[in-house]
Design an enzyme around this catalytic site. Structure first.
Site, PDB file in Angstrom:
ATOM      1  N   GLU A  57     -32.801  66.033 -14.573  1.00 33.40           N
ATOM      2  CA  GLU A  57     -33.924  66.431 -14.942  1.00 33.40           C
ATOM      3  C   GLU A  57     -34.629  67.325 -13.911  1.00 33.40           C
ATOM      4  O   GLU A  57     -35.912  67.320 -13.589  1.00 33.40           O
ATOM      5  CB  GLU A  57     -34.817  65.785 -15.716  1.00 33.40           C
ATOM      6  CG  GLU A  57     -34.125  65.201 -16.962  1.00 33.40           C
ATOM      7  CD  GLU A  57     -34.970  64.377 -18.094  1.00 33.40           C
ATOM      8  OE1 GLU A  57     -35.907  63.711 -17.408  1.00 33.40           O
ATOM      9  OE2 GLU A  57     -34.744  64.597 -19.322  1.00 33.40           O
ATOM     10  N   ASP A 116     -30.902  59.280 -25.107  1.00 31.79           N
ATOM     11  CA  ASP A 116     -31.985  58.914 -24.402  1.00 31.79           C
ATOM     12  C   ASP A 116     -33.309  58.029 -25.159  1.00 31.79           C
ATOM     13  O   ASP A 116     -34.254  58.670 -25.886  1.00 31.79           O
ATOM     14  CB  ASP A 116     -32.864  60.167 -24.025  1.00 31.79           C
ATOM     15  CG  ASP A 116     -34.199  60.258 -23.604  1.00 31.79           C
ATOM     16  OD1 ASP A 116     -34.561  59.113 -22.914  1.00 31.79           O
ATOM     17  OD2 ASP A 116     -35.024  61.324 -23.261  1.00 31.79           O
ATOM     18  N   GLU A 132     -41.981  56.136 -26.639  1.00 29.71           N
ATOM     19  CA  GLU A 132     -41.567  57.617 -26.589  1.00 29.71           C
ATOM     20  C   GLU A 132     -41.346  58.351 -27.940  1.00 29.71           C
ATOM     21  O   GLU A 132     -41.849  59.335 -28.232  1.00 29.71           O
ATOM     22  CB  GLU A 132     -41.066  58.145 -25.394  1.00 29.71           C
ATOM     23  CG  GLU A 132     -40.584  59.452 -25.363  1.00 29.71           C
ATOM     24  CD  GLU A 132     -39.833  59.942 -24.129  1.00 29.71           C
ATOM     25  OE1 GLU A 132     -39.280  59.021 -23.360  1.00 29.71           O
ATOM     26  OE2 GLU A 132     -39.435  61.158 -23.810  1.00 29.71           O
TER      27      GLU A 132
HETATM   28  O1  GCW Z   1     -36.845  59.949 -21.812  1.00 28.17           O
HETATM   29  C1  GCW Z   1     -36.806  60.812 -20.870  1.00 28.17           C
HETATM   30  C2  GCW Z   1     -38.345  61.370 -20.995  1.00 28.17           C
HETATM   31  C3  GCW Z   1     -38.595  61.626 -19.601  1.00 28.17           C
HETATM   32  C4  GCW Z   1     -38.415  60.770 -18.351  1.00 28.17           C
HETATM   33  C5  GCW Z   1     -36.689  60.706 -18.500  1.00 28.17           C
HETATM   34  C6  GCW Z   1     -36.106  59.790 -17.539  1.00 28.17           C
HETATM   35  C7  GCW Z   1     -39.354  60.091 -16.626  1.00 28.17           C
HETATM   36  O2  GCW Z   1     -38.639  62.198 -21.815  1.00 28.17           O
HETATM   37  O3  GCW Z   1     -40.143  61.811 -19.471  1.00 28.17           O
HETATM   38  O4  GCW Z   1     -38.674  61.044 -17.256  1.00 28.17           O
HETATM   39  O5  GCW Z   1     -36.269  60.372 -19.740  1.00 28.17           O
HETATM   40  O6  GCW Z   1     -35.846  58.661 -17.942  1.00 28.17           O
HETATM   41  O7  GCW Z   1     -35.869  60.024 -16.337  1.00 28.17           O
END
Ligand code: GCW
Length: 687
Positions: A293, A367, A395
């Protein structure tokens, strides 16, 4: 707040007078006094906890000293301290407990009765006293105690996605707990309570900053602040960790490169780590998000994950520190199916990591969705210790509005059989190391704490922090047993309250899946913040940041074909799972749309067709929340009004949101399903 109101600040460490006279008599008789042997910051922390808890629970003074006395007493000490007064257990007993395990035993002693809490180390007896207090708080019989418990996972870590400016990525309970601006001079008064809470559930590490790291976290100025936190947490046996920015040698060190193969880069890390250990001698290590990311990483220089992880591992090794290298990578160039990427990148690197590197793997391959199959890396990296990463902060599960008890999810993951070494090779056994060489092990939970008075935003979100610690200590405890303890400590020992709340909690995860993403649907939350439904979202710059990528609904059906006729992600699992997942008829229905694109009229095991079944799940999820609203109301008067009202308000919002999920998803998917969506009357709870 009126006098009987509570604000949740005390968490589960609520020490209240026992209201059962028989039990109170038993406890008072067993604990006339308490002895904590030894002189150390840990022994002092234990004394402070007992001084706070025992008089409150027993409602009478309990003399506390560092010498044994002639009375029925609680006696706490390490093997060495007990040895010095001639009462140690056998060597074999201590060996069985290992470094962090403890035992609690009732023993006759020169005409009196002792309750002895002992273990090899300070950390062991610290967890032991919290365990003992839990027995009192949950009204257990303490007549003839013989409890021995040792943790199966060595490093039990909370990970805070906290930024230096005080904000928290995916935080739903206010700002950061760390008062960076005032540190190191002034420490927040709540910080010791944070450490007490962590210690009470057996956690022994905390990562202070976001994995989306900022270079300043490693600056001398911030290391001093970190050291101040480490000093506060040390008596509670919580080691601090940091998330370094991989390109810190450039951004902080002024070098021209952060290439892990360059000598000046490894020299820079060596010096930085040396500085860290000068300030924090028991520093735990680094948690690293690299080439994920947009974060920098070794691949920016043509090197790979093993080069990056081993570079940091070499710097940490002389001090006993470790690297938790995250496997959360999904470069679209690796595979068009995001869920396959981490496996493809990391499996070829198995065996190439230094011994103090653990690969930190999220529970599922996408995720932190409401439900995913376990990550196929569990079972695929025989030569690399794998740390399990769970997300305590909700989240994708309604944040601090929805009541969702996550222990049920985590148990499903931990109990999943990978078949890596035949049946019984569960994720839990891979993580705790018992399926391999057991050299080291770790579990990491992304924290849900913040500056809100009740720490977690929702009073029930505290249960997830609690459950994470308890499962990290022993993955064998049931979700129900953990809920039972937590309710008794947090709310009440009244059997009606315990039963009603337990019922609410235990079905809450499945209900959330039902009203959000039933039958294996995933990642259809609103973009960015991830609260609420938006299955039609299709406006992101990357295919796999769009929700339509995940459900692929069309006139034929819905679901992501990950079978051999599709992306073949099913083949990343061991037999017999790969065959099971591959075959639509054999695939567990809870994961059906994860692995298959299924026709709207495909008949499921219930006899209903998919489209009917989907609607049935949405209805069941909403009905469950309706029931929670109703049952919670029934507890009015049995729970302090402030917390009762707080939870009521959130349950109402949860219901509204669950109804929105149902309405949006049924109307959206109904446009594809060949049968018409049902005609339903206006929903009274919708705006
Ligand atoms: O779940 C996603 C989130 C991001 C997060 C990423 C990760 C810290 O939307 O906010 O970043 O995973 O785990 O690196």
């Amino acid at each position: 707040m009126d006098a009987t109101s509570e604000d949740g600040y005390e968490l589960w460490l609520r020490y209240r007078k026992l209201d059962d006279p028989t039990l109170l008599g038993q406890y008072r008789n067993a604990i006339h006094c308490a002895t904590v042997l030894g002189k150390s910051p840990i022994a002092d922390a234990i004394r402070r906890e007992l001084a706070r808890a025992l008089p409150a629970i027993l409602d009478q003074a309990v003399p506390l000293s560092d010498r044994t006395r002639a009375c029925n007493s609680l006696v706490v000490g390490t093997a060495g301290e007990l040895d010095a007064i001639g009462v140690s257990l056998s060597q074999a007993d201590y060996r069985r407990l290992g470094e962090d395990g403890f035992t609690i035993r009732s023993l006759p002693f020169t005409g009196n009765h002792w309750i002895l809490i002992t273990g090899i180390s300070g950390p062991a007896i610290l967890v032991g006293i919290f365990h003992f207090l839990r027995l009192l708080q949950t009204h257990r019989d303490i007549h003839a105690l013989d409890v021995s418990v040792c943790p199966r996972i060595r490093h039990r870590i909370l990970c805070h996605w906290d930024n230096i400016d005080g904000s928290i990525e995916r935080g739903y309970a206010g700002g950061s707990l760390w008062n960076w601006e005032e540190l190191p001079g002034i420490a927040g008064t709540w910080l010791v309570d944070y450490a007490r809470a962590c210690a009470s559930i057996g956690l022994n590490g905390t990562v202070l900053n976001n994995v989306n790291a900022q270079p300043e976290s490693l600056s001398t100025e911030y290391l001093r602040k970190t050291a101040a936190l480490a000093d506060l947490f040390r008596p509670y046996c919580i080691r601090v960790y940091l998330s370094p920015l991989f390109s810190a040698p450039v951004q902080l060190g002024g070098l021209g490169t952060s290439d892990p193969r360059r000598p000046e880069v490894s020299e820079w890390w060596k010096r930085k780590v040396e500085e860290i250990y000068r300030l924090i001698p028991d520093f735990g290590g680094f948690v690293v998000k690299a080439n994920s990311e947009g974060q920098p990483g070794p691949q920016d220089y043509g090197a790979n994950h093993d080069d990056g992880a081993n570079l940091l591992a070499a710097a940490l090794e002389p001090y006993g520190g470790m690297v938790l290298w995250r496997a959360f990578v999904y470069d679209a160039a690796t595979d068009a199916d995001r869920a396959k990427c981490a496996y493809e990148e990391f499996v070829p690197l198995d065996g190439k990591f230094q011994p103090n590197v653990l690969l930190q793997v999220k529970n599922g391959p996408a995720d932190f969705q409401p439900r995913e199959p376990f990550h196929p890396l569990f079972g695929a990296m025989a030569k690399t210790p794998l740390a399990l990463e769970l997300q305590i902060t909700q989240e994708y599960l309604g944040q601090s509005i929805h009541l969702v008890y996550l222990a049920s999810m985590w148990k499903e993951v931990l109990d999943s059989d990978t078949y890596a070494k035949g049946p019984g090779t569960t994720v839990a056994r891979i993580v705790d190391g018992s399926a391999g060489d057991g050299a080291t092990s770790a579990i990491v939970g992304v924290a849900n704490t913040g500056s809100d008075r009740n720490w977690c935003g929702h009073h029930f979100a505290q249960a997830n922090w609690y459950a994470f610690g308890r499962l990290a200590w022993d993955a064998g405890i049931s979700a129900e047993a953990i809920a039972d303890e937590w309710i008794r400590m947090t709310w009440s020992n009244d059997p009606v309250v315990v039963d009603v709340i337990k019922l609410m909690m235990l079905g809450s995860w499945e209900a959330c899946i039902d009203y959000m993403t039933p039958l294996g649907l995933h990642h259809i939350m609103q973009e960015g913040h991830h609260y609420g439904p938006d299955p039609g979202f299709d406006g992101a710059p990357r295919a796999d940041w769009n929700n339509v990528y995940y459900h692929r609904a069309d006139a034929e059906g819905v679901g992501f074909d990950r079978s051999s006729s599709g992306s073949n992600a099913a083949s990343q699992y061991h037999s017999p799972l790969r065959e099971q997942f591959d075959d639509m008829a054999a695939c567990p229905e809870r994961l059906l749309l994860w692995f298959h694109h299924v026709g709207w009229h495909h008949r499921l095991r219930s006899g209903s067709v998919l489209w009917e079944e989907l609607q049935r799940h949405y209805d069941a999820g909403v009905a469950y929340v309706q029931e929670m609203v109703r049952t919670w109301q029934s507890l009015q008067g049995k729970i302090d009004p402030e917390r009762h009202r707080h939870v009521s308000e959130r349950l109402e919002q949860q219901l509204e949101n669950a109804q929105l999920w149902r309405q949006v998803c049924i109307s959206y998917f109904g446009r594809f399903a060949s049968s018409k969506p049902r005609i339903r009357g206006p929903d009274p709870c919708l705006p």
